[in-house]
Every structure is written in structure tokens, then in C-alpha cells.
Write a protein that holds these residues in place. Structure first.
Motif, PDB file in Angstrom:
ATOM      1  N   ARG A  19      39.580  35.418  55.646  1.00 39.88           N
ATOM      2  CA  ARG A  19      38.464  35.728  54.988  1.00 39.88           C
ATOM      3  C   ARG A  19      37.098  34.416  55.441  1.00 39.88           C
ATOM      4  O   ARG A  19      37.781  33.505  55.805  1.00 39.88           O
ATOM      5  CB  ARG A  19      38.544  35.393  53.489  1.00 39.88           C
ATOM      6  N   LYS A  20      35.950  35.017  55.131  1.00 39.43           N
ATOM      7  CA  LYS A  20      35.103  33.869  55.610  1.00 39.43           C
ATOM      8  C   LYS A  20      35.089  32.592  54.733  1.00 39.43           C
ATOM      9  O   LYS A  20      34.863  31.432  55.256  1.00 39.43           O
ATOM     10  CB  LYS A  20      33.757  34.707  55.733  1.00 39.43           C
ATOM     11  N   ILE A  21      35.097  33.163  53.374  1.00 36.94           N
ATOM     12  CA  ILE A  21      35.301  31.961  52.509  1.00 36.94           C
ATOM     13  C   ILE A  21      36.526  32.007  51.765  1.00 36.94           C
ATOM     14  O   ILE A  21      37.040  32.802  51.381  1.00 36.94           O
ATOM     15  CB  ILE A  21      34.183  32.201  51.046  1.00 36.94           C
ATOM     16  N   PRO A  22      37.463  30.756  52.136  1.00 39.93           N
ATOM     17  CA  PRO A  22      38.617  30.671  51.423  1.00 39.93           C
ATOM     18  C   PRO A  22      38.754  31.104  50.101  1.00 39.93           C
ATOM     19  O   PRO A  22      37.984  30.389  49.308  1.00 39.93           O
ATOM     20  CB  PRO A  22      39.296  29.337  52.002  1.00 39.93           C
ATOM     21  N   ILE A  23      39.810  31.774  49.553  1.00 37.41           N
ATOM     22  CA  ILE A  23      40.141  31.721  48.189  1.00 37.41           C
ATOM     23  C   ILE A  23      41.331  31.337  47.571  1.00 37.41           C
ATOM     24  O   ILE A  23      42.128  31.223  48.713  1.00 37.41           O
ATOM     25  CB  ILE A  23      39.854  33.318  47.482  1.00 37.41           C
ATOM     26  N   LYS A  24      41.647  31.087  46.514  1.00 34.02           N
ATOM     27  CA  LYS A  24      42.955  30.827  45.851  1.00 34.02           C
ATOM     28  C   LYS A  24      43.238  32.010  44.973  1.00 34.02           C
ATOM     29  O   LYS A  24      42.543  32.584  44.256  1.00 34.02           O
ATOM     30  CB  LYS A  24      42.551  29.505  44.870  1.00 34.02           C
ATOM     31  N   VAL A  25      44.778  32.167  45.210  1.00 31.04           N
ATOM     32  CA  VAL A  25      45.411  33.124  44.175  1.00 31.04           C
ATOM     33  C   VAL A  25      45.906  32.250  42.887  1.00 31.04           C
ATOM     34  O   VAL A  25      46.570  31.361  42.984  1.00 31.04           O
ATOM     35  CB  VAL A  25      46.447  33.672  44.850  1.00 31.04           C
ATOM     36  N   LEU A  26      45.562  32.562  41.684  1.00 35.43           N
ATOM     37  CA  LEU A  26      46.014  31.843  40.624  1.00 35.43           C
ATOM     38  C   LEU A  26      47.269  32.593  39.945  1.00 35.43           C
ATOM     39  O   LEU A  26      47.346  33.768  39.583  1.00 35.43           O
ATOM     40  CB  LEU A  26      44.952  32.131  39.485  1.00 35.43           C
ATOM     41  N   LYS A  28      51.073  32.796  38.012  1.00 33.91           N
ATOM     42  CA  LYS A  28      51.819  32.936  36.490  1.00 33.91           C
ATOM     43  C   LYS A  28      51.767  31.828  35.897  1.00 33.91           C
ATOM     44  O   LYS A  28      51.323  31.482  34.743  1.00 33.91           O
ATOM     45  CB  LYS A  28      52.712  34.067  36.305  1.00 33.91           C
ATOM     46  N   ASP A  29      52.188  30.670  36.834  1.00 32.56           N
ATOM     47  CA  ASP A  29      52.532  29.143  36.075  1.00 32.56           C
ATOM     48  C   ASP A  29      51.444  28.646  36.030  1.00 32.56           C
ATOM     49  O   ASP A  29      51.385  27.250  35.684  1.00 32.56           O
ATOM     50  CB  ASP A  29      53.733  28.688  36.931  1.00 32.56           C
ATOM     51  N   GLY A  30      50.323  28.917  36.310  1.00 35.89           N
ATOM     52  CA  GLY A  30      48.764  28.166  36.297  1.00 35.89           C
ATOM     53  C   GLY A  30      48.627  27.527  37.696  1.00 35.89           C
ATOM     54  O   GLY A  30      47.506  27.069  37.869  1.00 35.89           O
ATOM     55  N   SER A  31      49.668  27.394  38.650  1.00 34.86           N
ATOM     56  CA  SER A  31      49.413  27.106  39.896  1.00 34.86           C
ATOM     57  C   SER A  31      48.334  27.779  40.916  1.00 34.86           C
ATOM     58  O   SER A  31      48.301  28.688  40.668  1.00 34.86           O
ATOM     59  CB  SER A  31      50.585  26.710  40.717  1.00 34.86           C
ATOM     60  N   ARG A  32      47.996  26.994  41.774  1.00 31.59           N
ATOM     61  CA  ARG A  32      47.003  27.771  42.761  1.00 31.59           C
ATOM     62  C   ARG A  32      47.397  27.758  44.133  1.00 31.59           C
ATOM     63  O   ARG A  32      47.927  26.687  44.604  1.00 31.59           O
ATOM     64  CB  ARG A  32      45.499  27.191  42.639  1.00 31.59           C
ATOM     65  N   GLU A  33      47.302  28.910  44.791  1.00 32.72           N
ATOM     66  CA  GLU A  33      47.957  28.822  46.206  1.00 32.72           C
ATOM     67  C   GLU A  33      46.819  29.733  46.971  1.00 32.72           C
ATOM     68  O   GLU A  33      46.369  30.647  46.555  1.00 32.72           O
ATOM     69  CB  GLU A  33      48.887  29.554  46.241  1.00 32.72           C
ATOM     70  N   ALA A  34      46.691  29.028  48.415  1.00 32.39           N
ATOM     71  CA  ALA A  34      45.673  29.509  49.447  1.00 32.39           C
ATOM     72  C   ALA A  34      46.222  31.129  49.465  1.00 32.39           C
ATOM     73  O   ALA A  34      47.260  31.643  49.806  1.00 32.39           O
ATOM     74  CB  ALA A  34      45.713  28.909  50.659  1.00 32.39           C
ATOM     75  N   PHE A  35      45.098  32.043  49.435  1.00 32.65           N
ATOM     76  CA  PHE A  35      45.318  33.374  49.816  1.00 32.65           C
ATOM     77  C   PHE A  35      45.890  33.430  51.400  1.00 32.65           C
ATOM     78  O   PHE A  35      44.844  33.257  52.260  1.00 32.65           O
ATOM     79  CB  PHE A  35      44.274  34.365  49.578  1.00 32.65           C
ATOM     80  N   ILE A  79      41.396  34.376  42.496  1.00 33.91           N
ATOM     81  CA  ILE A  79      41.878  35.746  41.991  1.00 33.91           C
ATOM     82  C   ILE A  79      43.302  35.561  41.231  1.00 33.91           C
ATOM     83  O   ILE A  79      44.043  35.236  41.815  1.00 33.91           O
ATOM     84  CB  ILE A  79      41.826  36.605  43.212  1.00 33.91           C
ATOM     85  N   PRO A  80      43.301  35.852  39.991  1.00 32.39           N
ATOM     86  CA  PRO A  80      44.638  36.040  39.315  1.00 32.39           C
ATOM     87  C   PRO A  80      45.637  36.989  39.886  1.00 32.39           C
ATOM     88  O   PRO A  80      45.262  37.929  40.726  1.00 32.39           O
ATOM     89  CB  PRO A  80      44.194  36.532  37.923  1.00 32.39           C
ATOM     90  N   ILE A  81      47.020  36.546  40.032  1.00 32.48           N
ATOM     91  CA  ILE A  81      47.971  37.240  40.712  1.00 32.48           C
ATOM     92  C   ILE A  81      48.099  38.547  40.174  1.00 32.48           C
ATOM     93  O   ILE A  81      48.292  39.369  41.062  1.00 32.48           O
ATOM     94  CB  ILE A  81      49.373  36.545  40.607  1.00 32.48           C
ATOM     95  N   ALA A  82      47.753  39.161  38.963  1.00 30.56           N
ATOM     96  CA  ALA A  82      47.888  40.375  38.375  1.00 30.56           C
ATOM     97  C   ALA A  82      46.680  41.201  39.093  1.00 30.56           C
ATOM     98  O   ALA A  82      47.002  42.296  39.515  1.00 30.56           O
ATOM     99  CB  ALA A  82      47.914  40.478  36.976  1.00 30.56           C
ATOM    100  N   MET A  83      45.554  40.738  39.310  1.00 29.49           N
ATOM    101  CA  MET A  83      44.578  41.315  39.902  1.00 29.49           C
ATOM    102  C   MET A  83      44.961  41.532  41.455  1.00 29.49           C
ATOM    103  O   MET A  83      44.552  42.679  41.761  1.00 29.49           O
ATOM    104  CB  MET A  83      43.260  40.700  39.475  1.00 29.49           C
ATOM    105  N   MET A  84      45.632  40.645  42.166  1.00 24.02           N
ATOM    106  CA  MET A  84      45.837  40.900  43.497  1.00 24.02           C
ATOM    107  C   MET A  84      46.910  41.672  43.401  1.00 24.02           C
ATOM    108  O   MET A  84      46.846  42.668  44.543  1.00 24.02           O
ATOM    109  CB  MET A  84      46.336  39.361  43.886  1.00 24.02           C
TER     110      MET A  84
END
Length: 255
Positions: A19-26, A28-35, A79-84
Motif C-alpha cells: 500500500r502507498k500508506i501503511p496501515i495497521k490491523v487491529l 482481537k487482543d487490542g494489539s496492532r500489527e502492520a498489514f 482496520i479491525p481484524i474482523a473487517m479484514m
């Protein structure tokens, strides 16, 4: 190295599709991880494996492009993991419906187990701090009984999940059907007419110890008591030693 690991070695799609702009995946445990699109490919590869198929390179490319396009349309930084999961599933429906079904079924399977364990946890808290009155023969104030009741609750959920049809489950919830001792039906038997004569004849092994056949009536009573205590604890429901007077007759004669 299995098939899925070989696929990872062949090509890293995260290096190709970025992606042009990096995003994070939220998560279930509240942690964030690079997509990373490669993680999508890996997860879908497992779903394809369960469906006894695999994605071609072209299908993988279409999947990557479709997922990234949908993600960019959202214009989210997180983006929440459920949406992903929904994005991946909808893209898979266009790329390979059979794999999409496998992916969806596995998600539902995990969600069912999350719900199941949540129900067991709630029941366990009730048993631990309030007690349980479902079985008047079980003293839920005892630690051993609490453990047994909590395990039984899990067994009950597993029995409902894997042995009952949707119609039976609905009938239970509506009150038309009651499954007695559901918590014990997975791994043992109900109501036994125990063949103790066959056990006693010639001796037997119990609890890693060899018991010789009794030679007197007194010893026969003691040994039968040990057998009944051991065997009855391995099942639920009634435990009967039929025609005990006939079984004891030869030992009475020996005495």
C-alpha cells in the motif's frame, strides 16, 4: 517442509503488493500489527489445503489486488481484524468460491469454540463461587466436585457441538427434548449390569496390581467392593451387580 511452507519460500507477495500508506490491523487482543498481504496468502493457502485444492499464481495475484483495492477504498489507518476477514472473504468469493467457503467455515468454527469456552468460563465462575444444585448427589462445595462439574460443562458443550443435530439442539432449547446426563455421554457409558463373575474367575489386574481369585467369602466381599468402587467411578448412571448370591455361592462353599 510442507506444501504451505514451500509456497511461502517461492514468493513473498508483500514485496510486490504494498500500500502507498501503511496501515495497521487491529487484532482481537487490542494489539496492532502492520498489514502484510503475504499473511493473507498464507491464511488462504491453509483454507485451500483444507478444501483439497490450491490457488494458482494468477488467483493469488487477483486476491492480492482485490484485497488491497478494498482496503484502500476504506481509507482507514487501522482496520479491525474482523473487517479484514470480511474483505478477504468477499474477495475470495470472486476469485475461488470453494476456498472462500473453507475460509468462512473455519472462521465460524473458531467463533463457535470462542463462544463455547466463554460459556464454560461463565459456568465455571458460577460453580466456583456460588455452587451448583443440578445434581443433589454432588456436593459442589468440594474442590474435587467443582473440578468435575467444570469438566462436565465442557463435555456438555462438546457433545452438543459434535453429536447433536441442529433440530435436536433447537428442541432442547425449546423444551421439547431433554438429554439426560449430556455431560457424560461423550466418553463413558450409562447404566451397567457388571459381569463381576467373569472378572473374579482366575484373578484379574486392577490399578496396576494383580488380584488372585478369592478363596473365602470374606475376601470375595472385600474384592467385589474394590471392583465396584473402581468400575462405578468410570461411568455415570446405575451400576448393578446382578445375581450376586449366585456369584458368591462358590466362595461360600470354599469357606
Amino acid at each position: 517442509m510442507d506444501v504451505l511452507e514451500l509456497q511461502k519460500v517461492k514468493r513473498d507477495f508483500s514485496l510486490v503488493y504494498q500500500r502507498k500508506i501503511p496501515i495497521k490491523v487491529l487484532k482481537k487482543d487490542g494489539s496492532r500489527e502492520a498489514f502484510q498481504i503475504q499473511k493473507v496468502i498464507n491464511a488462504v493457502g491453509k483454507s485451500a489445503y483444507r478444501a483439497m485444492t490450491e490457488l494458482t499464481e494468477e488467483e493469488k495475484e487477483r486476491l492480492c489486488q482485490g484485497v488491497i483495492e478494498r482496503v484502500e477504498e476504506l481509507e482507514y489507518h487501522e482496520i479491525p481484524i474482523a473487517m479484514m476477514h470480511n474483505i478477504v472473504e468477499s474477495t475470495l468469493e470472486e476469485v475461488k468460491p470453494a476456498v472462500a467457503k473453507s475460509y468462512r467455515d473455519y472462521r465460524n468454527y473458531k467463533q463457535d469454540f470462542v463462544r463455547m469456552l466463554d460459556d464454560v468460563y461463565k459456568k465455571s465462575q458460577s460453580i466456583m463461587y456460588i455452587g451448583d444444585k443440578e445434581n443433589s448427589n454432588a456436593d459442589s462445595a468440594l474442590v474435587s466436585t467443582k473440578r468435575s462439574l467444570i469438566f462436565n460443562q465442557l463435555n456438555k458443550q462438546l457433545y452438543e457441538k459434535f453429536f447433536m443435530t441442529a433440530e435436536e439442539i433447537q428442541a432442547c432449547r425449546d423444551g421439547y427434548l431433554y438429554v439426560h446426563d449430556m455431560s457424560s455421554r461423550r466418553d463413558t457409558m450409562n447404566c451397567c449390569l457388571f459381569d463381576i463373575k467373569n472378572v473374579l474367575t482366575g484373578g484379574f489386574e486392577m490399578g496396576n496390581m494383580w488380584y488372585n481369585e478369592p478363596k473365602t467369602l470374606d475376601v470375595a466381599f472385600d474384592v467385589i467392593g474394590d471392583i465396584v468402587l473402581s468400575a462405578a467411578s468410570q461411568q455415570y448412571g446405575g451400576f448393578t451387580v446382578p445375581s450376586v448370591e449366585l456369584i458368591l455361592e462358590p466362595y461360600g462353599e470354599k469357606s
